[in-house]
Design an enzyme around this catalytic site. Structure first.
Site, PDB file in Angstrom:
ATOM      1  N   LYS A  83       3.007  13.259 -12.206  1.00  0.00           N
ATOM      2  CA  LYS A  83       2.080  12.297 -11.610  1.00  0.00           C
ATOM      3  C   LYS A  83       0.990  13.074 -10.874  1.00  0.00           C
ATOM      4  O   LYS A  83       1.291  13.931 -10.031  1.00  0.00           O
ATOM      5  CB  LYS A  83       2.865  11.445 -10.613  1.00  0.00           C
ATOM      6  CG  LYS A  83       2.477   9.993 -10.560  1.00  0.00           C
ATOM      7  CD  LYS A  83       3.503   9.230  -9.731  1.00  0.00           C
ATOM      8  CE  LYS A  83       3.028   7.846  -9.391  1.00  0.00           C
ATOM      9  NZ  LYS A  83       3.916   7.191  -8.442  1.00  0.00           N
TER      10      LYS A  83
HETATM   11  O1  G3P Z   1       3.943   3.278  -7.599  1.00  0.00           O
HETATM   12  C1  G3P Z   1       3.103   3.302  -6.483  1.00  0.00           C
HETATM   13  C2  G3P Z   1       3.671   2.424  -5.447  1.00  0.00           C
HETATM   14  O2  G3P Z   1       4.854   2.974  -4.989  1.00  0.00           O
HETATM   15  C3  G3P Z   1       2.817   2.120  -4.308  1.00  0.00           C
HETATM   16  O3  G3P Z   1       3.332   0.955  -3.752  1.00  0.00           O
HETATM   17  O4  G3P Z   1       3.715  -0.752  -2.070  1.00  0.00           O
HETATM   18  O5  G3P Z   1       3.257   1.628  -1.395  1.00  0.00           O
HETATM   19  O6  G3P Z   1       1.440   0.209  -2.322  1.00  0.00           O
HETATM   20  P1  G3P Z   1       2.903   0.489  -2.297  1.00  0.00           P
END
Ligand code: G3P
Length: 217
Positions: A83
């Site tokens: 990633k």
């Molecule tokens: O895959 C990316 C994700 O983990 C981000 O999620 O909820 O931290 O915006 P969030």
């Protein structure tokens, strides 16, 4: 639509994996912090449990260092997707790793133009962050639709990996638009099974069953 589990928690992945609900896993530095595990160890463990792609994120900011980190992560197992962030250095790293046959997930995507660049750089996955756009009053799902249209216009093979998913509705909307993959916390995947009428219906069935005085076992 493929489901990826957005977590580095082994127990949560195992439970969903046993149900056939996990086609891959995504992690990021915040999820590694939350797990309290060493990145190399936990990534190896996850990659051994799950057949599909397991995303592990680089943390260097310069292309050369990113490439070195990406190669080290890719060595962990054949199903690792490295990633990289959607920066110019990340795109360079994406191009180099893709040319070496490594899967690359370009993350922190917030615009259709960024997604177009990632596809040109040979990304296996593009990760548009729905929830974080919604957080600032921009429709995250509209971005998924834009990227779908652009990729389909030109036949790009980069898979749209809807990320930053916060609700079961996000899963449904991503599936309707045609995201190739959605990565979600296991709690959101479990919530997809919930319906108030299922709960109410079950309650009535249980009451009536008790009145029959019967047993199946
Ligand atoms: O895959 C990316 C994700 O983990 C981000 O999620 O909820 O931290 O915006 P969030």
């Amino acid at each position: 639509m493929k489901f990826f589990a957005d977590t580095a928690e082994i127990d949560e992945i195992a439970e969903l994996n046993d149900l056939g609900m996990v086609d891959g896993v995504t992690t990021n530095p915040s999820l590694i912090l939350k797990s309290g595990r060493d990145i190399l160890e936990v990534t190896r463990e996850i990659a051994g449990m799950v057949e599909g792609p397991v995303s592990a994120e680089v943390v260097a900011l310069e292309a050369d260092d990113m490439l070195a980190e990406g190669r080290k992560l890719a060595e962990i197992a054949p199903n690792i997707a490295v990633k990289v962030p959607l920066t110019w250095a990340g795109l360079k790293t994406c191009k180099a790793l893709s040319a070496e046959g490594t899967m690359v997930n370009v993350t922190l995507c917030f615009s259709a133009n960024q997604a177009l660049l990632a596809a040109k750089a040979g990304a296996t996955f593009i990760s548009p962050f729905i929830g974080r756009l919604d957080d600032i009053n921009i429709d995250g799902m509209e971005l998924i639709a834009d990227i779908r249209a652009i990729y389909d216009n030109y036949g790009f093979e980069t898979q749209i990996l809807a990320a930053s998913i916060r609700s079961a509705n996000h899963m449904k909307d991503a599936a309707l638009i045609g995201a190739d993959v959605a990565t979600a916390p296991p709690s959101v995947i479990r919530k997809m099974a919930d319906h108030i009428l299922t709960d109410k219906g079950l309650e009535v069935f249980m009451k009536d069953w008790a009145k029959t005085g019967q047993k199946i076992l």
